[in-house]
Design a protein around this motif. Sequence first.
Motif, short mmCIF file in Angstrom:
data_model
loop_
_atom_site.label_atom_id
_atom_site.label_comp_id
_atom_site.label_asym_id
_atom_site.label_seq_id
_atom_site.Cartn_x
_atom_site.Cartn_y
_atom_site.Cartn_z
N LEU A 136 0.83 -1.14 -0.02
CA LEU A 136 -0.04 0.26 -0.04
C LEU A 136 0.72 1.25 -0.06
O LEU A 136 0.62 2.40 -0.50
CB LEU A 136 -0.95 0.00 1.09
CG LEU A 136 -2.10 -0.92 1.22
CD1 LEU A 136 -2.71 -0.97 2.49
CD2 LEU A 136 -3.00 -0.70 0.18
N GLY A 137 2.03 1.14 0.62
CA GLY A 137 2.93 2.44 0.63
C GLY A 137 3.42 2.71 -0.61
O GLY A 137 3.70 4.03 -1.00
N VAL A 138 3.62 1.81 -1.59
CA VAL A 138 4.25 1.87 -3.01
C VAL A 138 2.97 2.40 -4.24
O VAL A 138 3.12 2.95 -4.97
CB VAL A 138 5.03 0.84 -3.41
CG1 VAL A 138 6.25 0.64 -2.58
CG2 VAL A 138 4.19 -0.43 -3.77
N TYR A 188 -5.56 2.92 5.37
CA TYR A 188 -5.04 2.37 6.41
C TYR A 188 -6.38 2.33 7.48
O TYR A 188 -6.66 1.29 7.89
CB TYR A 188 -3.81 2.80 6.95
CG TYR A 188 -2.61 2.49 6.35
CD1 TYR A 188 -2.34 1.21 5.66
CD2 TYR A 188 -1.73 3.52 6.16
CE1 TYR A 188 -1.39 0.91 4.88
CE2 TYR A 188 -0.71 3.03 5.27
CZ TYR A 188 -0.55 1.84 4.64
OH TYR A 188 0.83 1.45 4.01
N ASP A 189 -6.90 3.50 7.67
CA ASP A 189 -7.86 3.47 8.79
C ASP A 189 -9.12 2.69 8.36
O ASP A 189 -9.71 1.92 9.17
CB ASP A 189 -8.33 5.11 9.12
CG ASP A 189 -6.90 5.82 9.77
OD1 ASP A 189 -5.90 5.03 10.31
OD2 ASP A 189 -6.75 6.95 9.56
N GLY A 248 2.07 -9.43 -1.45
CA GLY A 248 2.48 -7.95 -1.26
C GLY A 248 3.78 -8.02 -1.55
O GLY A 248 4.11 -6.89 -2.27
N THR A 249 4.75 -8.92 -1.53
CA THR A 249 6.00 -8.75 -1.91
C THR A 249 6.13 -8.43 -3.55
O THR A 249 6.84 -7.79 -4.21
CB THR A 249 6.85 -9.96 -1.62
OG1 THR A 249 6.67 -10.09 -0.13
CG2 THR A 249 8.24 -9.87 -1.98
N ALA A 250 5.32 -9.25 -4.27
CA ALA A 250 4.98 -9.47 -5.61
C ALA A 250 4.86 -7.96 -6.18
O ALA A 250 5.38 -7.10 -7.09
CB ALA A 250 4.15 -10.25 -6.31
N VAL A 251 3.76 -7.07 -5.47
CA VAL A 251 3.32 -5.81 -5.66
C VAL A 251 4.65 -4.96 -5.73
O VAL A 251 4.96 -3.91 -6.48
CB VAL A 251 2.20 -5.42 -4.73
CG1 VAL A 251 1.93 -3.92 -5.21
CG2 VAL A 251 0.93 -6.20 -5.43
N ILE A 252 5.42 -5.04 -4.34
CA ILE A 252 6.28 -4.21 -4.18
C ILE A 252 7.69 -4.16 -5.44
O ILE A 252 8.04 -3.47 -5.88
CB ILE A 252 7.04 -4.52 -2.76
CG1 ILE A 252 6.07 -4.31 -1.74
CG2 ILE A 252 8.25 -3.55 -2.44
CD1 ILE A 252 6.69 -4.88 -0.35
#
Length: 254
Positions: free
Chosen positions: A157-159, A171-172, A236-240
């Motif tokens: 989500l951060g990227v 996030y919220d 998630g790692t794949a998205v990053i």
Amino acid sequence: MMRDEETVIRVSALVRHNMTLLLREPGPLISRLVMPLGFALLMRPLYVAAHGESSGNIQVVTGGLVVFSLLALSIVGNAVFSERVWRTWNRLRASSARPLEILVGKSVPVFGALVCQQVLVLLFGVTLLGMPVAEPVLLCTAVLCWSLALLGLGAALGVVARSLEQMSATYDIGGILLSGLAGAVVPLSMMPEWVRPLAPFSPGHWALQAFNGALTGDAAATVGACGVLLVVAAAGTAVICARLLGGEGRAARL
């Protein structure tokens, strides 16, 4: 051998740097550590009255743990998003550190924070509430798998987020929604029937399955749930990797 030593030196420097950034603004981390303890104390009488002493203690501890660990995704996301705000990601890419070393250096501190949060809450439940632990080894496995899943989701989500406001809202809202669907706030047995089939779509559901299985001695449930959490972490790692390591041009636009 020399190359391995250089890798260790670079990763160690990145870990120390990111740990300093995390501890320089400890407010979010402290709140995520304290709030689940307050939740357990306040909600315990209701859970015990509804489910009995042993089951009530387990559900209030694991429920609070899942709720506030999902909200702790913001700590992970900010660790990645800050590089985009400060325009320092390309500088990291241009340094001698390889992409994998950069990701490891950023991941280790927040992974440690996530593990510390869960260990603190579980120790609180065991020592002060008398929560039973049937399978300590499986419980440790559940902590590690859930932390990896949170790390993958938060960093992804951060990227992907386009602004700090968008990331915070995701996030919220997402944390509360996924917690509710998982049955972390209100047990699924007490929720409307149409909600129950949606529970498996929440990673928090599988975290609860993993924790509750380890605490009650259901090894099969814990192992299966941990497998799902590892899949979430891999996704998630794949998205990053796709966003940050997919090419110089793509990285430059972040």
